[in-house]
Design an enzyme around this catalytic site. Structure first.
Site, PDB file in Angstrom:
ATOM      1  N   GLU A  89       0.889  -1.172   0.000  1.00 44.06           N
ATOM      2  CA  GLU A  89       0.000   0.000   0.000  1.00 44.06           C
ATOM      3  C   GLU A  89       0.917   1.209   0.000  1.00 44.06           C
ATOM      4  O   GLU A  89       1.714   1.380   0.917  1.00 44.06           O
ATOM      5  CB  GLU A  89      -0.915  -0.087   1.223  1.00 44.06           C
ATOM      6  N   CYS A 121       0.083   8.662   3.684  1.00 46.86           N
ATOM      7  CA  CYS A 121      -0.092   8.122   2.332  1.00 46.86           C
ATOM      8  C   CYS A 121      -1.390   8.634   1.712  1.00 46.86           C
ATOM      9  O   CYS A 121      -1.566   8.571   0.496  1.00 46.86           O
ATOM     10  CB  CYS A 121      -0.059   6.601   2.319  1.00 46.86           C
TER      11      CYS A 121
END
Lengths: 480, 480
Positions: B234, B271
């Site tokens: 991820e 993120c």
């Protein structure tokens, strides 16, 4: 336009087949799929089910003619091909029911005071490239499981026809295309066309059924794209069958006959063919299997000239690696006939790759704890025991579940039932995506990905997540 | 034994940290995980939930000390780190509840006259390698979502500690290990140790949170193994936010302030940072965002010296590619401080890769139909509209759901709620496995694969598939 040919395996004679697709024809098919994608995704599960049922009806209405055409190209015989066409239609109806049922959307609505509202649903990936297999012209062909489940999941499909049955592929496409929306189903042909298809930026997933070599080549190709896409390659494996001590003592003839029937079915051209029978040392199963093959003496033809040649060289390689011929029977006359063969081996190490065709190995074991860890990932594996009280069965089932997607007791891996409980896949290298199945209700998941809608107003939600649930799908409602 | 150091981002000063793991230490950890795998897989969901809850209790009991230790290593401040530790404990309790609920086993029992009996369940993949992130020392660290969901799914875990918080990693491991069975949780440290871990034949999956560069390197490494294994990487993405015409007209100041707060939160080391604000041409959002940043003037430190250097060179590259500085504010004093910055760009093409840290872009659009197709796959995307009647919102939500795993209306992508409805993932290159999530109930699925048991007697079935259902899990029962 590159000429193409359709071959009769019984004679090797050819007739013209639809031409291979030019690059611009591939691009046109993908552009049509991409243009159709929003409408296909927006169609309700009920509408998609209607397409699948219309295709099933067309398959049923043309079953005999289709089977006859298939038989000219693959020589598997009318009973098998008529049955396979019937099962393909039944599979389309099954997937129509799965589409309607709606649990594959995995809809969740999660709300609670003081936290964002989360609504999650599976959305279609987009246009899917389907590479059919040689050995199941209906079940894994233009109108096979991959096409049915991609359409059910809301994805347009571009099928690359298998060169083993180009005329059947064209006929299947011609009868199915009118049942789906424009652009939702396309057909291309030719090796170069297939490569171009996988590289096309608008393609979002690839489904493949066939050899390790072919599947891994597509997987590598897709991994080199700028936007990497999933490749669901379901590939042939060795599919070991373990006979327990009691099984060998009590059921030897039944096991020998069943093994021969399973590994020679369709001339061994099954990805679930049991390629290896592990028998207890000291049993006489080697000789019983040899006798069973000699008694059965099955005859038939290989699907293509290349497969026939690979089979011959594969058997020669097995013998060169030390396998002993226990029995081999006469091939059919002419064409791409092949001789069914059973081999004996003393150690399994050098014999763990599939040899496609009517050949299988028998190996004796003294200690399964040494043998089982050598088995590679497989689609299926089986145990043959000596009845419900056989103390070896539970441990063997547990061990084989570590290397196979399906574990069978007292049965054979050939024959894959279509249902909610099916898993047709298995650990690497049986498939490139061991967490997925290419048969059964779970097969839709390959073509979907989850999206969460956070604090999105009703007017902007997809139907499956609206409060009024216009698609009537099952949903998990969570109050946080 | 290779020495290692723990650094204080506020000063750059170091103290000794646990040594990097030698090759034999990696092998020992994996061997322990492999030895523990059968017992971890056989543990009931209730037992696994007990491990997770014990870890949550230990996190809660040591929260303040752990946050203080984390703050020495990552300098994110006590309020943030105390809250993150609290949320990590809550996440472990959430996953304990998910484990107990049992629907993740996806159990199916399918029976019918004249057909084989199929029973299907999700089985654990085996030992999982977890690579924690720098930026969430609790949420994506030794005791983050990956570890919790792998244990809940029945897989032992070997964590590779992130070098940004080695002492915290060791402390988290020390408090958690006694709560899990022997071998179920191990910790290693060091870059070479991490490479060795991914190559180890007994490792069955990799979970990673971090940069594109790091995630794709692990993905490539795993793809070169003999038995290829899934890598759930991820990775940071640009996470575009689109402001509609009405949004710009009605909510400009709120949007400007919210954008600055979101992209500078934790010094932009998220993120899910909104890296790009798309505003209608002619709006004055550029200047309002610049003013909001100047007013907020957030200060802080980057997690590591390397990240601080990458941030400086990343902002310089953006400027070299044509981005204009709209505002930049003073960095904190000393250590690895960085200057929050907002940039204006005229075309988004050259600016679609994440720059980790407190920088974001503002771009004006005249035609969204030209801009949206350029957006790359992202973890999240957002729309800011002008109220419930804004006619642009539905189309934008639909378009952004094509490139993101989560679409937010009138909110910001930072802040990922843990729940049943969460999807933390997104199309390539946001993750290497866009069909999975690293946060929420769905995250268990990453570590499971289906197995079908065909005609398997009761004594050889796994508990979830036995008629008496000893685990008490939900099952689909189908009569064919």
């Amino acid at each position: 336009m590159t000429e193409a040919w359709s071959f009769d395996p019984r004679t090797g004679r050819s007739v013209p087949a639809p031409a291979e697709s030019a690059p611009d024809e591939v691009d046109t098919a993908v552009a049509a799929a991409a243009a159709a994608a929003p409408a296909v995704a927006a169609a309700s599960p009920q509408e998609r089910a209607g397409w699948l049922e219309a295709i099933a009806d067309a398959l049923d209405a043309n079953r005999t003619e289709l089977a006859a055409l298939a038989d000219e190209e693959v020589a598997l015989g009318m009973p098998r091909l008529t049955g396979e066409a019937q099962r393909a239609a039944a599979a389309f109806r099954f997937y129509a029911g799965v589409a309607r049922e709606g649990s594959w959307l995995e809809a969740v609505i999660e709300t609670g005071p003081g936290r964002p509202e989360l609504r999650k649903v599976q959305v279609p990936l987009g246009p899917v490239a389907v590479f059919g297999a040689s050995n199941f012209p209906f079940g894994f062909g233009v109108l096979g499981h991959d096409t049915a489940t991609a359409l059910a999941a809301g994805c347009p499909v571009v099928v690359k026809a298998h060169p083993a049955h180009p005329r059947l592929s064209a006929a299947l496409f011609a009868l199915a295309a009118p049942a789906a929306p424009p652009g939702a189903l396309s057909l291309i042909a030719g090796y170069d066309a297939g490569r171009r298809l996988v590289d096309h930026p608008a393609i979002s997933a690839v489904a493949f059924t066939g050899s390790q070599q072919g599947g891994l080549a597509l997987w590598r190709q897709a991994a080199a794209r700028e936007r990497v896409i999933p490749v669901y390659a379901e590939m042939g494996t060795v599919n070991a069958v373990v006979v327990t001590a009691r099984g060998a003592a009590r059921r030897a003839d039944e096991i020998a006959a069943g093994f021969v029937a399973s590994f020679t079915q369709g001339m061994g051209q099954f990805c679930t063919k049991p390629g290896l029978l592990l028998v207890p040392a000291g049993s006489d199963l080697e000789s019983r299997v040899a006798r069973a093959l000699t008694d059965a003496a099955p005859q038939g033809w290989m699907l293509t000239e290349r497969i026939a040649a690979s089979y011959a060289s594969g058997v020669a390689s097995l013998r060169a690696a030390g396998a002993r011929v226990l029995a081999t029977t006469a091939p059919a006359d002419g064409g791409w006939a092949a001789a069914p063969t059973v081999l004996g081996v003393d150690a399994i190490g050098p014999f763990l790759e599939e040899c496609f065709g009517p050949v299988a190995l028998v190996a004796s074991y003294t200690d399964l704890a040494e043998v089982l860890p050598q088995l590679p990932g497989s689609l299926a594996a089986a145990v043959h025991g000596g009845g419900p009280d056989d103390p070896e069965v539970p441990g063997l089932v547990a061990a084989l579940s570590g290397i196979a997607g399906r574990v069978i007791v007292d049965g054979w891996p050939t024959g894959v039932v279509v249902g909610w409980g099916q898993q047709h896949g298995g650990p690497w290298p049986a498939t490139t995506a061991p967490q997925h199945t290419s048969v059964g209700a779970g097969a839709l998941r390959r073509f979907l990905r989850p999206v969460t809608y956070q604090d999105v107003p009703a007017a902007a939600l997809p139907p499956a997540l609206r409060d009024d649930n216009p698609w009537g799908v099952p949903r998990r409602e969570v109050r946080g």
